[in-house]
Design a protein around this motif. Structure first.
Motif, short mmCIF file in Angstrom:
data_model
loop_
_atom_site.label_atom_id
_atom_site.label_comp_id
_atom_site.label_asym_id
_atom_site.label_seq_id
_atom_site.Cartn_x
_atom_site.Cartn_y
_atom_site.Cartn_z
N CYS A 190 0.78 -1.08 0.05
CA CYS A 190 0.10 -0.02 0.01
C CYS A 190 0.86 1.56 0.25
N ALA A 191 2.21 1.04 0.09
CA ALA A 191 3.10 2.30 -0.02
C ALA A 191 2.98 2.91 1.12
N GLU A 192 2.49 2.64 2.19
CA GLU A 192 2.46 3.55 3.32
C GLU A 192 3.87 3.41 4.44
N GLN A 193 4.39 4.46 4.89
CA GLN A 193 5.40 4.40 5.59
C GLN A 193 5.33 3.89 7.12
N ASN A 194 6.14 3.06 7.60
CA ASN A 194 5.88 2.55 8.95
C ASN A 194 7.04 2.75 9.63
N PRO A 195 6.70 3.05 11.15
CA PRO A 195 7.90 3.01 12.05
C PRO A 195 8.88 1.88 12.00
N GLY A 196 9.98 1.76 12.36
CA GLY A 196 10.87 0.78 12.50
C GLY A 196 10.87 -0.30 13.33
N HIS A 197 9.78 0.01 14.41
CA HIS A 197 9.28 -0.90 15.29
C HIS A 197 8.12 -1.70 14.98
N PHE A 198 7.43 -1.28 13.91
CA PHE A 198 6.26 -1.85 13.56
C PHE A 198 6.60 -3.32 12.68
N GLU A 199 6.05 -4.28 13.08
CA GLU A 199 6.25 -5.70 12.46
C GLU A 199 5.13 -5.77 11.15
N TRP A 202 0.69 -0.81 9.42
CA TRP A 202 -0.49 -0.28 10.19
C TRP A 202 -1.76 0.11 9.55
N ASN A 203 -1.53 0.24 8.10
CA ASN A 203 -2.66 0.55 7.28
C ASN A 203 -3.27 -0.62 6.56
N CYS A 204 -2.56 -1.77 5.87
CA CYS A 204 -3.16 -2.89 5.38
C CYS A 204 -2.83 -4.19 6.02
N GLU A 205 -2.07 -4.03 7.16
CA GLU A 205 -1.72 -5.23 8.02
C GLU A 205 -0.79 -6.30 7.43
N ARG A 206 -0.07 -5.95 6.24
CA ARG A 206 0.90 -6.66 5.67
C ARG A 206 2.31 -7.06 6.57
N ARG A 208 5.96 -7.31 7.98
CA ARG A 208 7.06 -6.59 7.62
C ARG A 208 7.94 -7.76 6.92
N ALA A 209 7.97 -8.97 7.45
CA ALA A 209 8.88 -9.96 7.03
C ALA A 209 8.65 -10.12 5.58
N THR A 210 7.47 -9.91 4.88
CA THR A 210 7.26 -9.88 3.39
C THR A 210 8.17 -8.97 2.55
N GLU A 211 8.55 -7.80 3.49
CA GLU A 211 9.24 -6.59 2.71
C GLU A 211 10.60 -7.26 2.50
N GLN A 212 11.10 -8.20 3.12
CA GLN A 212 12.50 -8.37 3.40
C GLN A 212 13.17 -9.59 2.17
#
Length: 212
Positions: A190-199, A202-206, A208-212
């Protein structure tokens, strides 16, 4: 923050003689005038002793960073010059966030990613009165037995100072993670910017592991 526990006359810290319960406020020496007990101030002062006034009341303007979000647009209220959101102009009242009871619970819901033992060390260093809530009673905790501390009780007059301290600690945590390459991240879904401590985004609940 440092306070001289042995200053004279003894300030209004709500302390009493451990032998006869004579109030110690205003005494010119560390000796109880009622029973003659020599007063060891370091032993009398406990983590819940109120040694100072709160740093913030919630009425400071521009509004300090208490981590408050506008209920209308969801953006931070920090820096507001008055009682209106600096982003959308919606009116706000800090009293909506003020606890209604004499003490409030500082737990994981408020501390976020900050561990409660670490938060306790932080507020203890700032001389914020508190006592831990864990698996053991207060007598057992301060009698030397270990306990899992899962929350803290803090006087409500220190609520906004606690919020401010948490925001400072979170900023330090984000900076440390950024230095380790764990800074803010952008969700590819969704291109939402998330703080580093968010896993999770917050917008689409995807995750973070899938971003790595």
């Amino acid at each position: 923050m440092e306070i001289d526990w042995y200053q004279l006359p003894i300030p209004d810290w709500g302390l009493a003689c451990p032998t006869c319960s004579y109030p110690l406020r205003g005494l010119p020496r560390h000796r109880c005038p009622e029973c003659g007990t020599e007063l060891d101030m370091a032993a009398l002062i406990r983590p819940w002793t109120r040694l100072r006034d709160p740093r913030f009341t919630g009425h400071e303007r521009p509004l300090p960073d208490f981590g408050l979000l506008c209920r209308a647009c969801g953006r931070p209220l920090a820096g507001a010059p008055g009682d209106a959101c600096p982003h959308c102009g919606a009116a706000f009242d800090v009293e909506e966030w003020r606890p209604t009871r004499e003490w409030f619970v500082l737990d994981a819901a408020l501390a976020g990613p900050l561990p409660i033992p670490g938060v306790q060390a932080l507020i203890a260093s700032e001389l914020v009165p508190h006592f831990p809530v864990g698996e053991l009673s207060l007598a057992e905790i301060y009698g030397g037995r270990s306990s899992t501390i899962n929350a803290l009780r803090v006087p409500s007059e220190f609520h906004f100072e606690i919020r401010w301290l948490l925001q400072q600690a979170l900023a330090d945590l984000r900076a440390a993670r950024a230095a380790r390459g764990q800074g803010d991240w952008r969700c590819s879904a969704c291109a939402e910017q998330n703080p580093g401590h968010f896993e999770v985004c917050w917008n689409c609940e995807r995750p973070r592991a899938t971003e790595q």
